[in-house]
Design an enzyme around this catalytic site. Sequence first.
Site, PDB file in Angstrom:
ATOM      1  N   ASP A  59      -6.467  -6.447  -1.852  1.00 39.12           N
ATOM      2  CA  ASP A  59      -5.383  -6.769  -0.927  1.00 39.12           C
ATOM      3  C   ASP A  59      -4.276  -7.562  -1.606  1.00 39.12           C
ATOM      4  O   ASP A  59      -3.084  -7.330  -1.354  1.00 39.12           O
ATOM      5  CB  ASP A  59      -5.922  -7.570   0.265  1.00 39.12           C
ATOM      6  CG  ASP A  59      -6.832  -6.751   1.169  1.00 39.12           C
ATOM      7  OD1 ASP A  59      -6.856  -5.515   1.013  1.00 39.12           O
ATOM      8  OD2 ASP A  59      -7.513  -7.348   2.023  1.00 39.12           O
TER       9      ASP A  59
ATOM     10  N   GLU B  63      -2.046  -5.304  -3.713  1.00 35.89           N
ATOM     11  CA  GLU B  63      -1.104  -4.573  -2.866  1.00 35.89           C
ATOM     12  C   GLU B  63      -0.022  -5.494  -2.323  1.00 35.89           C
ATOM     13  O   GLU B  63       1.159  -5.105  -2.244  1.00 35.89           O
ATOM     14  CB  GLU B  63      -1.853  -3.900  -1.720  1.00 35.89           C
ATOM     15  CG  GLU B  63      -2.720  -2.732  -2.166  1.00 35.89           C
ATOM     16  CD  GLU B  63      -3.429  -2.058  -1.015  1.00 35.89           C
ATOM     17  OE1 GLU B  63      -3.679  -0.834  -1.115  1.00 35.89           O
ATOM     18  OE2 GLU B  63      -3.749  -2.735  -0.026  1.00 35.89           O
TER      19      GLU B  63
ATOM     20  N   ASP C 222       0.832  -1.200   0.000  1.00 43.37           N
ATOM     21  CA  ASP C 222       0.000   0.000   0.000  1.00 43.37           C
ATOM     22  C   ASP C 222       0.871   1.257   0.000  1.00 43.37           C
ATOM     23  O   ASP C 222       0.628   2.204  -0.753  1.00 43.37           O
ATOM     24  CB  ASP C 222      -0.918  -0.013   1.225  1.00 43.37           C
ATOM     25  CG  ASP C 222      -1.745   1.267   1.344  1.00 43.37           C
ATOM     26  OD1 ASP C 222      -2.617   1.493   0.496  1.00 43.37           O
ATOM     27  OD2 ASP C 222      -1.495   2.027   2.292  1.00 43.37           O
TER      28      ASP C 222
END
EC number: 3.1.26.3
Length: 252
Positions: A137, A140, A68
């Site tokens: 997710d 990332e 991230d």
Amino acid sequence: MQRRKGSNQKVGVLPEKVRAQFQLVQDEMNIHFTNKALIYQAFTHSSYVNEHRRKQFTDNERLEFLGDAVLELSVSKYLFEKFPNMSEGELTKLRASIVCEPSLVVFANELNFGQFVLLGKGEELTGGRERPALLADVFESFVGALYLDQGLEVVVAFLERIVFPKVEVGAFSHVMDFKSQLQEIIQQTNNGLLHYEIVDEKGPAHNRTFVSRVLLNNQELGLGRGKSKKEAEQQAAQSAMAMLKQSKPEGE
């Protein structure tokens, strides 16, 4: 500077079929990890770890945290250089539209990441492989793993293939709609009609650059370039707004 390879994470022994799948995803992207454990971890969901406690797997949550930050930095630098006339607020808004769950899901689906995720049986049965939050997710996590394994330059090269071209063709133009913003400015001052025209086209058909200008009552306000006519017009409008801002008397 020596890069961390993540060698201290717990790694279980994956079946040969699963390892072959991860080789496939690397081949398709032409990105091959030096530390294979990192790409395995990037695609390992916590539900899979919970069902294989004795085999010492590590889920991707820490890599997601790192990815991230790496993604935000890389996108920020790209936008800063790509749009020199954009304000801090506009840059922040555009970055947020790129580094957000719906956009990350699009990137993950383009790479078919969902089919490679290691899931627990319960998560699999409830459609976890297509769950937006999970896919975002994983994207990332992959960025985080790639950064640890090969560094920031390789991450940026990856984003130049998957993410940045979408910005250049106007996929996020709903956020940076400079044409609408310019129209509002002109309407507030009641200064006449805006008109856009393409004044030049360069390059081969598969890699063409368009040049557009925006005119107000037949007087040129700004020029813009882009990979599409739409992008060129948006850039022309942005240039016009910058010009109007500079010519505006102080205090207004």
